[in-house]
Design a protein around this motif. Structure first.
Motif, short mmCIF file in Angstrom:
data_model
loop_
_atom_site.label_atom_id
_atom_site.label_comp_id
_atom_site.label_asym_id
_atom_site.label_seq_id
_atom_site.Cartn_x
_atom_site.Cartn_y
_atom_site.Cartn_z
N ARG A 50 0.83 -1.36 0.17
CA ARG A 50 0.01 0.05 0.03
C ARG A 50 0.96 1.38 -0.04
O ARG A 50 0.30 2.38 -0.60
CB ARG A 50 -1.01 -0.18 1.41
N ASP A 91 -5.10 8.49 -1.39
CA ASP A 91 -6.06 7.56 -0.70
C ASP A 91 -7.40 7.34 -1.48
O ASP A 91 -7.91 6.11 -1.54
CB ASP A 91 -6.27 8.19 0.44
N ALA A 92 -7.83 8.51 -1.96
CA ALA A 92 -9.24 8.18 -2.55
C ALA A 92 -9.09 7.49 -3.80
O ALA A 92 -10.00 6.43 -4.17
CB ALA A 92 -9.91 9.52 -2.88
N ASP A 102 -8.50 3.66 -2.83
CA ASP A 102 -10.04 3.17 -2.28
C ASP A 102 -10.74 2.94 -3.63
O ASP A 102 -11.42 1.66 -3.56
CB ASP A 102 -10.73 4.22 -1.19
N VAL A 130 -9.32 -0.18 -5.37
CA VAL A 130 -9.63 -1.40 -4.65
C VAL A 130 -10.99 -2.09 -4.96
O VAL A 130 -11.31 -3.14 -5.27
CB VAL A 130 -9.25 -1.39 -3.21
N ALA A 131 -12.07 -0.90 -4.73
CA ALA A 131 -13.41 -1.29 -5.21
C ALA A 131 -13.73 -1.68 -6.82
O ALA A 131 -14.14 -2.43 -7.16
CB ALA A 131 -14.38 -0.11 -5.03
#
Length: 158
Positions: free
Chosen positions: A50, A69-70, A73, A76-77
């Motif tokens: 990460r 970070d956004a 995320d 990953v989704a």
């Protein structure tokens, strides 16, 4: 709804994508999702992986820490929901030139080597994605060799 319209016109007049919104047609999301995929083939995204992903995305896409970070995320989704690589590679083929696609493959290799080990599954995914991105085998192999040797081909002049 008014905010969506305002955002649309802001993006239209600025000529670029908003770094805080990563829509499904954003090539940065596609690249990040592929990087997440290779990083998680052997397990979940470790702290080391990460951190490497964060550094690569922040540096290569010029994002700040919160936007990075956004993006992680969202990636990953997107990876979790994807059934194959084609949705990502198709977008990258439309959005990036040959050198841009080569850079995505280089960043993916950096993620593969983040844990210090390359599995046959990771190698196979790299071959398939590079092929879908029309990155020649010799380039894919050379990028792997450079990254394995500790060199960053993205920092070297082309």
């Amino acid at each position: 709804m008014f905010d969506d319209i305002k955002t649309f016109f802001a993006e239209l007049t600025s000529g670029g994508k908003s770094p805080t919104r990563f829509e499904p047609d954003d090539y940065r999301l596609a690249a990040a999702a592929l990087m997440v995929h290779v990083a998680t083939l052997d397990a979940n995204l470790s702290e080391t992986e990460r951190a490497k992903l964060h550094t690569l995305l922040e540096t290569r896409f010029g994002l700040d820490a919160a936007d990075t970070d956004a993006l992680i995320d969202a990636a990953v989704a997107a990876d979790r929901e994807a059934v194959d690589f084609y949705q990502f590679t198709r977008l990258l083929m439309r959005s990036l030139d040959e050198e841009g696609r080569r850079k995505v493959v280089a960043m993916m290799w950096q993620m593969v080597f983040a844990d210090g080990d390359v599995t046959e599954f990771e190698d196979n995914v790299m071959w398939r994605v590079a092929d879908l991105l029309a990155v020649p085998n010799r380039d894919r192999i050379e990028l792997r060799r450079q990254i394995a040797a500790g060199r960053d081909p993205l920092d070297e002049p082309t």
